[in-house]
Design an enzyme around this catalytic site. Structure first.
Site, PDB file in Angstrom:
ATOM      1  N   GLY A  39      25.283 -28.034  46.874  1.00 32.60           N
ATOM      2  CA  GLY A  39      25.524 -28.056  45.427  1.00 32.60           C
ATOM      3  C   GLY A  39      26.942 -28.380  45.011  1.00 32.60           C
ATOM      4  O   GLY A  39      27.209 -28.589  43.833  1.00 32.60           O
ATOM      5  N   THR A 143      32.219 -37.115  47.832  1.00 34.71           N
ATOM      6  CA  THR A 143      32.960 -35.972  48.378  1.00 34.71           C
ATOM      7  C   THR A 143      33.749 -35.207  47.321  1.00 34.71           C
ATOM      8  O   THR A 143      34.491 -34.278  47.653  1.00 34.71           O
ATOM      9  CB  THR A 143      33.890 -36.447  49.514  1.00 34.71           C
ATOM     10  OG1 THR A 143      34.618 -37.591  49.040  1.00 34.71           O
ATOM     11  CG2 THR A 143      33.111 -36.826  50.752  1.00 34.71           C
ATOM     12  N   ALA A 181      45.379 -26.434  28.877  1.00 32.52           N
ATOM     13  CA  ALA A 181      44.402 -26.078  27.841  1.00 32.52           C
ATOM     14  C   ALA A 181      43.222 -27.048  27.828  1.00 32.52           C
ATOM     15  O   ALA A 181      42.721 -27.439  26.772  1.00 32.52           O
ATOM     16  CB  ALA A 181      45.077 -26.030  26.474  1.00 32.52           C
ATOM     17  N   ILE A 184      38.483 -26.261  31.769  1.00 29.80           N
ATOM     18  CA  ILE A 184      38.459 -25.196  32.781  1.00 29.80           C
ATOM     19  C   ILE A 184      39.390 -24.053  32.383  1.00 29.80           C
ATOM     20  O   ILE A 184      39.019 -22.879  32.443  1.00 29.80           O
ATOM     21  CB  ILE A 184      38.814 -25.767  34.181  1.00 29.80           C
ATOM     22  CG1 ILE A 184      37.718 -26.731  34.626  1.00 29.80           C
ATOM     23  CG2 ILE A 184      38.999 -24.648  35.202  1.00 29.80           C
ATOM     24  CD1 ILE A 184      37.977 -27.439  35.946  1.00 29.80           C
ATOM     25  N   GLY A 185      40.605 -24.385  31.915  1.00 29.27           N
ATOM     26  CA  GLY A 185      41.561 -23.354  31.504  1.00 29.27           C
ATOM     27  C   GLY A 185      41.040 -22.539  30.333  1.00 29.27           C
ATOM     28  O   GLY A 185      41.144 -21.307  30.318  1.00 29.27           O
ATOM     29  N   LEU A 319      33.031 -34.998  35.636  1.00 32.63           N
ATOM     30  CA  LEU A 319      31.958 -34.204  35.047  1.00 32.63           C
ATOM     31  C   LEU A 319      30.715 -34.314  35.925  1.00 32.63           C
ATOM     32  O   LEU A 319      30.413 -35.392  36.456  1.00 32.63           O
ATOM     33  CB  LEU A 319      31.622 -34.715  33.643  1.00 32.63           C
ATOM     34  CG  LEU A 319      32.707 -34.522  32.581  1.00 32.63           C
ATOM     35  CD1 LEU A 319      32.381 -35.305  31.325  1.00 32.63           C
ATOM     36  CD2 LEU A 319      32.881 -33.033  32.259  1.00 32.63           C
ATOM     37  N   HIS A 444      14.376 -25.943  10.717  1.00 33.32           N
ATOM     38  CA  HIS A 444      15.153 -25.005   9.913  1.00 33.32           C
ATOM     39  C   HIS A 444      14.685 -23.589  10.207  1.00 33.32           C
ATOM     40  O   HIS A 444      13.479 -23.360  10.297  1.00 33.32           O
ATOM     41  CB  HIS A 444      14.950 -25.295   8.420  1.00 33.32           C
ATOM     42  CG  HIS A 444      15.620 -24.285   7.548  1.00 33.32           C
ATOM     43  ND1 HIS A 444      16.979 -24.321   7.321  1.00 33.32           N
ATOM     44  CD2 HIS A 444      15.136 -23.207   6.887  1.00 33.32           C
ATOM     45  CE1 HIS A 444      17.302 -23.297   6.532  1.00 33.32           C
ATOM     46  NE2 HIS A 444      16.198 -22.606   6.250  1.00 33.32           N
TER      47      HIS A 444
HETATM   48  P1  FAD Z   1      31.487 -32.097  44.144  1.00 33.79           P
HETATM   49  O1  FAD Z   1      30.647 -31.264  43.295  1.00 33.79           O
HETATM   50  O2  FAD Z   1      32.918 -31.738  44.275  1.00 33.79           O
HETATM   51  O3  FAD Z   1      30.810 -32.073  45.590  1.00 33.79           O
HETATM   52  C1  FAD Z   1      31.401 -32.659  46.699  1.00 33.79           C
HETATM   53  C2  FAD Z   1      30.739 -32.090  47.938  1.00 33.79           C
HETATM   54  O4  FAD Z   1      31.138 -32.866  49.062  1.00 33.79           O
HETATM   55  C3  FAD Z   1      31.151 -30.657  48.258  1.00 33.79           C
HETATM   56  O5  FAD Z   1      30.017 -29.887  48.534  1.00 33.79           O
HETATM   57  C4  FAD Z   1      32.018 -30.789  49.508  1.00 33.79           C
HETATM   58  O6  FAD Z   1      31.950 -29.667  50.368  1.00 33.79           O
HETATM   59  C5  FAD Z   1      31.395 -32.006  50.161  1.00 33.79           C
HETATM   60  N1  FAD Z   1      32.290 -32.732  51.063  1.00 33.79           N
HETATM   61  C6  FAD Z   1      33.545 -33.179  50.795  1.00 33.79           C
HETATM   62  N2  FAD Z   1      34.018 -33.881  51.840  1.00 33.79           N
HETATM   63  C7  FAD Z   1      33.034 -33.882  52.781  1.00 33.79           C
HETATM   64  C8  FAD Z   1      32.912 -34.463  54.051  1.00 33.79           C
HETATM   65  N3  FAD Z   1      33.869 -35.223  54.573  1.00 33.79           N
HETATM   66  N4  FAD Z   1      31.778 -34.239  54.748  1.00 33.79           N
HETATM   67  C9  FAD Z   1      30.770 -33.484  54.222  1.00 33.79           C
HETATM   68  N5  FAD Z   1      30.822 -32.932  53.005  1.00 33.79           N
HETATM   69  C10 FAD Z   1      31.937 -33.150  52.287  1.00 33.79           C
HETATM   70  N6  FAD Z   1      31.505 -30.378  34.991  1.00 33.79           N
HETATM   71  C11 FAD Z   1      30.596 -30.444  34.009  1.00 33.79           C
HETATM   72  O7  FAD Z   1      30.001 -31.500  33.793  1.00 33.79           O
HETATM   73  N7  FAD Z   1      30.298 -29.357  33.219  1.00 33.79           N
HETATM   74  C12 FAD Z   1      30.932 -28.175  33.399  1.00 33.79           C
HETATM   75  O8  FAD Z   1      30.659 -27.207  32.674  1.00 33.79           O
HETATM   76  C13 FAD Z   1      31.898 -28.071  34.423  1.00 33.79           C
HETATM   77  N8  FAD Z   1      32.531 -26.908  34.630  1.00 33.79           N
HETATM   78  C14 FAD Z   1      33.422 -26.819  35.651  1.00 33.79           C
HETATM   79  C15 FAD Z   1      34.064 -25.599  35.853  1.00 33.79           C
HETATM   80  C16 FAD Z   1      34.965 -25.460  36.877  1.00 33.79           C
HETATM   81  C17 FAD Z   1      35.656 -24.118  37.082  1.00 33.79           C
HETATM   82  C18 FAD Z   1      35.223 -26.566  37.755  1.00 33.79           C
HETATM   83  C19 FAD Z   1      36.175 -26.426  38.898  1.00 33.79           C
HETATM   84  C20 FAD Z   1      34.599 -27.783  37.557  1.00 33.79           C
HETATM   85  C21 FAD Z   1      33.694 -27.921  36.504  1.00 33.79           C
HETATM   86  N9  FAD Z   1      33.041 -29.133  36.255  1.00 33.79           N
HETATM   87  C22 FAD Z   1      32.153 -29.217  35.229  1.00 33.79           C
HETATM   88  C23 FAD Z   1      33.299 -30.339  37.061  1.00 33.79           C
HETATM   89  C24 FAD Z   1      32.171 -30.570  38.079  1.00 33.79           C
HETATM   90  O9  FAD Z   1      32.065 -29.437  38.907  1.00 33.79           O
HETATM   91  C25 FAD Z   1      32.454 -31.810  38.898  1.00 33.79           C
HETATM   92  O10 FAD Z   1      32.664 -32.901  38.035  1.00 33.79           O
HETATM   93  C26 FAD Z   1      31.277 -32.134  39.810  1.00 33.79           C
HETATM   94  O11 FAD Z   1      31.023 -31.072  40.699  1.00 33.79           O
HETATM   95  C27 FAD Z   1      31.546 -33.405  40.614  1.00 33.79           C
HETATM   96  O12 FAD Z   1      30.448 -33.664  41.414  1.00 33.79           O
HETATM   97  P2  FAD Z   1      30.552 -34.499  42.763  1.00 33.79           P
HETATM   98  O13 FAD Z   1      29.174 -34.596  43.283  1.00 33.79           O
HETATM   99  O14 FAD Z   1      31.315 -35.735  42.524  1.00 33.79           O
HETATM  100  O15 FAD Z   1      31.458 -33.617  43.753  1.00 33.79           O
END
Ligand code: FAD
Length: 466
Positions: A39, A143, A181, A184-185, A319, A444
């Site tokens: 996830g 990643t 701000a 996330i913050g 996102l 409504h």
């Molecule tokens: P990620 O979710 O970062 O997943 C990458 C995965 O790759 C990870 O599981 C990692 O372990 C794995 N990985 C990395 N390198 C390797 C490798 N070499 N080999 C095997 N596995 C690897 N976005 C929203 O749209 N709405 C929100 O409300 C929101 N809230 C957030 C709140 C917080 C506190 C944070 C930190 C982020 C939030 N985000 C939110 C942003 C969102 O989490 C990211 O934009 C999203 O997770 C990106 O997805 P991704 O699939 O690109 O990467």
């Protein structure tokens, strides 16, 4: 012969959604993940845990202020942080299992370990169980990203913390300073402020919320958060952290003046950076940009044949839903279909109370493009459901083209904005006008009627405003 049609590296919302979609479309897929849980950032330390904590703390705040709704003894209510954290962990665990089940159902092979890009068509997976080479027609890198660390105040997990720590604090800090701000913050600042922490948000820009929001929206949000006790120090550049026997403080400067903010915890939320650690990008000759993001073309293809990249590790808004859309599009392209992402209509949400949301162009962005705009606004104070539900803070703003009436953008500060913005996205996807929204029948009483009223206000025909 290749073992797989597609090997996806990373099981975040970009990677796992791409894997499922590709498998649905008949491709043989493997998904490589280095962490124990599936996830990615979103599910484990991002979107989901932050929303679970926001929900728990909102329940607490609502009950605490429940006297007028007949709750007796509400103002004496206390809370148990460890139970809130346990609930958050339970939610995350449930969804971890859900992602695993979805992948299994689609026959996606989950390969545990660190994925390394050897060359086009070859991924090496390293784990405690040993090395395994996956041969594949295509590779998708998803990643993700990691928190940005300020070079002069590294994360120590104790005083200077990232969002990864900020979602798991065992006790409420008496004083918390949030650097940044942005979404996330503001969200994590809200969580701890609701539990009684004195939260100060220090931001370099003169407004909160980031560049996507118009100043009127940012101001309305700021004023709502200030009423909840959050303090803002805008236009202040952080310079470092001072640690002494008497406690820690964040130092900053504004207009040549030094500032100091006492803090038990300093949550640095200044953004995230693309994560290619351990991927072997350099050795494989993968092209990165000046910010370390993987360079892709309009079809998500990197400079290496058959190697694609999506999500936080490439350019664009960081996102989860952007990553998901890209994941679906890549999978469709690989299956011979025509995947496409409409980057003009990607909503942004800050899940505070009230929530803040936007899609499309802001008024300022439209004007910078020399587009003549017609603006419609509707205050929630004029909405029946908002009055009945104690959520009159905020307003909805519709930005339409003055010549054609076409919706250019929608912004809002409102309880439930994260849900309401979906209607704006749908209207915009179909090229809708302000009049189209105004002529749509909304249930409504709903706070969403504020969107309809704001659309009516574009032609100065709002019914429920003076
Ligand atoms: P990620 O979710 O970062 O997943 C990458 C995965 O790759 C990870 O599981 C990692 O372990 C794995 N990985 C990395 N390198 C390797 C490798 N070499 N080999 C095997 N596995 C690897 N976005 C929203 O749209 N709405 C929100 O409300 C929101 N809230 C957030 C709140 C917080 C506190 C944070 C930190 C982020 C939030 N985000 C939110 C942003 C969102 O989490 C990211 O934009 C999203 O997770 C990106 O997805 P991704 O699939 O690109 O990467």
């Amino acid at each position: 012969m290749s073992q797989f049609d597609l090997v996806v590296i990373g099981s975040g919302p970009g990677g796992y959604v791409a894997a499922i979609k590709a498998a649905q479309l008949g491709l043989k897929v493997a998904l490589v993940e280095k962490d124990n849980s599936l996830g990615g950032t979103c599910l484990n330390v991002g979107c989901i845990p932050s929303k679970a904590l926001l929900h728990s703390t909102e329940v607490y705040q609502e009950a605490l202020h429940g006297k007028k709704h007949g709750l007796v003894g509400a103002e004496k209510l206390t809370f148990d942080v460890s139970a809130m954290l346990a609930n958050k962990d339970k939610v995350v665990a449930q969804l971890n299992m859900g992602v695993g089940a979805l992948l299994k159902k689609r026959n996606v092979e989950i390969v545990r370990g660190l994925g390394r890009l050897v060359k086009s068509g070859e991924v090496l997976v390293r784990s405690t169980a040993g090395d395994r080479t996956l041969e594949t027609k295509n590779i998708l890198i998803a990643t993700g990203s990691v928190p940005i660390e300020l070079p002069f105040m590294k994360f120590d997990g104790e005083t200077v913390i990232s969002s990864d720590h900020g979602i798991s604090l065992k006790a409420v800090p008496e004083k918390m300073v949030v650097v940044g701000a942005g979404a996330i913050g503001l969200e994590l600042g809200s969580v701890w402020a609701r539990l009684g922490s004195q939260v100060t948000v220090v931001e370099m820009l003169p407004v909160i919320g980031g560049p996507s929001y118009d100043a009127d929206i940012a101001k309305a949000a700021q004023s709502a958060f200030e009423k909840q006790g959050i303090k803002f120090e805008l236009g202040a550049k952080v310079t470092g952290v001072k640690k002494s026997a008497g406690g820690s403080a964040l130092t900053a400067e504004r207009d040549g003046k030094s500032l100091e903010f006492a803090a038990d915890k300093i949550l640095v939320a200044v953004g995230r950076k693309a994560n290619t650690t351990g991927l072997g990008a350099q050795e494989a000759g993968l092209k990165l940009d000046e910010r370390g993001r993987i360079v892709i073309d309009a079809h998500f293809l990197t400079n290496l044949p058959g190697v694609y990249a999506i999500g936080d590790v490439v350019a664009g808004p960081m996102l989860a839903h952007k990553a998901e859309e890209e994941g679906v599009a890549v999978a469709e392209n690989l299956a011979g279909k025509h995947g496409h992402v409409n980057y003009a209509i990607i909503p942004g949400v800050i899940y505070t109370d009230p929530e803040v949301a936007c899609v499309g162009l802001s008024e300022a962005e439209a004007k910078a493009k020399n587009i003549e705009v017609a603006i419609g606004k509707f205050q929630l104070a004029g909405n029946g459901r908002a009055i009945a539900s104690d959520c009159t803070a905020g307003f909805v703003k519709v930005i339409a083209c003055a010549k054609t009436d076409k919706l250019l953008g929608v912004q809002m500060v409102a309880k439930g904005a994260s849900e309401m913005i979906a209607a704006a996205c749908a209207h915009m996807e179909y090229g809708g006008s302000a009049e189209d929204v105004a002529r749509t029948c909304f249930a409504h009483p709903t706070v969403s009627e504020s969107f309809k009223e704001a659309a009516m206000a574009v032609s100065k025909s709002s019914i429920h405003s003076l």
